[in-house]
Design a protein around this motif. Structure first.
Motif, short mmCIF file in Angstrom:
data_model
loop_
_atom_site.label_atom_id
_atom_site.label_comp_id
_atom_site.label_asym_id
_atom_site.label_seq_id
_atom_site.Cartn_x
_atom_site.Cartn_y
_atom_site.Cartn_z
N LEU A 15 0.83 -1.21 0.00
CA LEU A 15 0.00 0.00 0.00
C LEU A 15 0.86 1.25 0.00
CD1 LEU A 15 -2.72 -1.10 2.59
CD2 LEU A 15 -3.02 -0.83 0.12
N GLY A 16 2.10 1.14 0.49
CA GLY A 16 2.99 2.28 0.48
C GLY A 16 3.36 2.73 -0.92
N GLN A 17 3.21 1.86 -1.91
CA GLN A 17 3.46 2.25 -3.29
C GLN A 17 2.31 3.07 -3.87
OE1 GLN A 17 4.22 -1.41 -5.40
NE2 GLN A 17 6.34 -1.58 -4.63
N LEU A 18 1.14 3.02 -3.22
CA LEU A 18 -0.02 3.76 -3.72
C LEU A 18 -0.24 5.07 -2.97
CD1 LEU A 18 -2.57 0.80 -4.05
CD2 LEU A 18 -0.98 1.69 -5.76
N GLY A 19 0.24 5.16 -1.76
CA GLY A 19 0.03 6.36 -0.97
C GLY A 19 0.78 6.28 0.35
N LYS A 20 0.65 7.32 1.11
CA LYS A 20 1.31 7.40 2.41
C LYS A 20 0.68 6.37 3.35
CE LYS A 20 2.84 10.81 5.81
NZ LYS A 20 2.74 12.22 6.27
N THR A 21 1.49 5.49 3.88
CA THR A 21 0.99 4.33 4.65
C THR A 21 1.65 4.29 6.01
OG1 THR A 21 0.66 3.09 2.60
CG2 THR A 21 0.67 1.84 4.64
N LEU A 22 0.85 3.90 7.00
CA LEU A 22 1.33 3.75 8.38
C LEU A 22 1.01 2.34 8.86
CD1 LEU A 22 2.44 4.95 11.07
CD2 LEU A 22 0.06 5.58 11.61
N LEU A 23 2.00 1.68 9.45
CA LEU A 23 1.83 0.35 10.04
C LEU A 23 1.93 0.48 11.55
CD1 LEU A 23 1.64 -2.76 9.91
CD2 LEU A 23 4.14 -2.80 9.63
#
Length: 357
Positions: free
Chosen positions: A187-195
């Motif tokens: 999902l980080g390739q599509l937008g800003k992502t937080l785990l």
């Protein structure tokens, strides 16, 4: 004178009687002698004769190999019996196996849509890289499987906001943390992502991404001992919030209003938020977390848990009105065929892979 003559006659009669008796004895002895003599002659006449009761049909020879036991026949029968017994045992185990092994089992037995399947990794060298295997360009099949899950999640709710996801499983060890980490990287390739590591009992996210021990994390945010800027760590193109210090009361922290407020704040700054939650069967933490989620991804390890246990766990989530998006079938054998004869393949970099050359 008369008396003398009478005595003489009587003596003569006695002698005559004795004579006849002797004559009879002689005649009997003669007959016995003749009979014995005749038998002796017959025996002597036949003693020189050899009566043959057998004849040579064929000359005897020493065999080159033993006639019995017939080892080849015994081995063939043993192999056939062993094959039949093994097939019977295999069919019996197949009938008694009540686990989820195929995508069809997930749909029919759990009544959940299948978001994707992940292959079983046999290379021991990848054990320490499973959480970030999506970024390994050599593992094309695994990367495409994660992309398939990412696409399924985005297509599952196109008509509504779908930014915050929770990932859980029935019991530990089914691959929920690695699935959550790889999905966050995708999902980080599509937008800003937080785990976020929401497993405050057995946290692994910080360790997997080499976050320095003792760093601030989710527990610090919920107790107010750290700020968001201090708890967020940038790793591999995404932001990671580890557990922080393991709290003594994790369920109370996840059920607090501060946790809900924190998630709302984070949703405003990130395109996607992925929560690595504890298993459902052991604790009820995920029931608290699911109230704030847009979707929940349920990870099932193929061939491990009984269907009844998974159904109970999923039922708990549905009773709590958790937004269960679907299931991810983990650790499948791509070359194994399901009960209907279809190969459990997945797409790799070069095309469809089904475990055959």
């Amino acid at each position: 004178m008369v008396s003398e003559v009478k005595a003489a006659v009587q003596d003569i009669n006695r002698k005559q009687f004795r004579l006849k008796a002797l004559e009879r004895e002689v005649r009997i002895n003669k007959d016995l002698y003749d009979a014995f003599f005749k038998r002796i002659q017959e025996t002597s006449a036949t003693s020189d004769l050899q009566t043959a009761n057998a004849r040579v049909v064929d000359q005897a020879f020493v065999p080159q190999s033993p006639v019995k036991p017939k080892k080849s026949l015994i081995v063939a029968i043993a192999v056939l019996v062993g094959l039949l017994v093994s097939c019977g045992i295999a069919f019996l185990l197949e009938m008694l196996n009540n686990t989820v092994r195929t995508a069809r089992d997930v749909e029919e037995k759990l009544n959940l849509p299948v978001l994707g399947v992940l292959p079983r990794l046999t290379d021991k060298k990848l054990d320490g890289q499973i959480h970030s295997l999506f970024t390994n360009k050599e593992q094309h099949g695994f990367g495409e499987a994660i992309r398939t899950i990412r696409t399924s999640i985005n297509l599952s709710a196109m008509d509504q906001e779908h930014k915050l996801f929770a990932v859980t499983s029935t019991v530990p060890g089914e691959g929920k943390s690695s699935t959550a980490s790889n999905m966050a990287l995708a999902l980080g390739q599509l937008g800003k992502t937080l785990l976020i590591d929401c497993d405050l009992r057995r946290p692994v996210v910080g360790k997997n991404f080499n976050v320095k021990g003792g760093s601030a994390g989710l527990a610090n945010l919920l107790t107010g001992t750290a700020s968001v800027a201090e708890a967020v760590h940038k790793v591999d193109g995404i932001d990671v919030v580890p557990c922080g210090l393991v709290p003594p009361n994790p369920q109370e922290l996840l059920a607090s209003e501060r946790f809900g407020t924190l998630l709302k704040k984070l949703k405003e700054h990130y395109d996607y938020v992925v929560l690595d939650c504890p298993p459902v069967q052991n604790v009820s933490d995920v029931l608290m977390v699911s109230r704030h989620c847009d979707g929940l991804i349920y990870v099932v390890e193929a061939g491990r848990m009984q269907v009844n246990a998974i159904q109970v766990a999923v039922g708990r989530l549905l009773q709590a009105r958790a937004p269960v998006t679907g299931a991810v079938l983990n650790k499948i054998n791509p070359s194994q065929k399901d009960a209907y004869g279809y190969s459990q393949g997945y797409y790799d970099h070069d095309g469809y892979y089904s475990g055959t050359a």
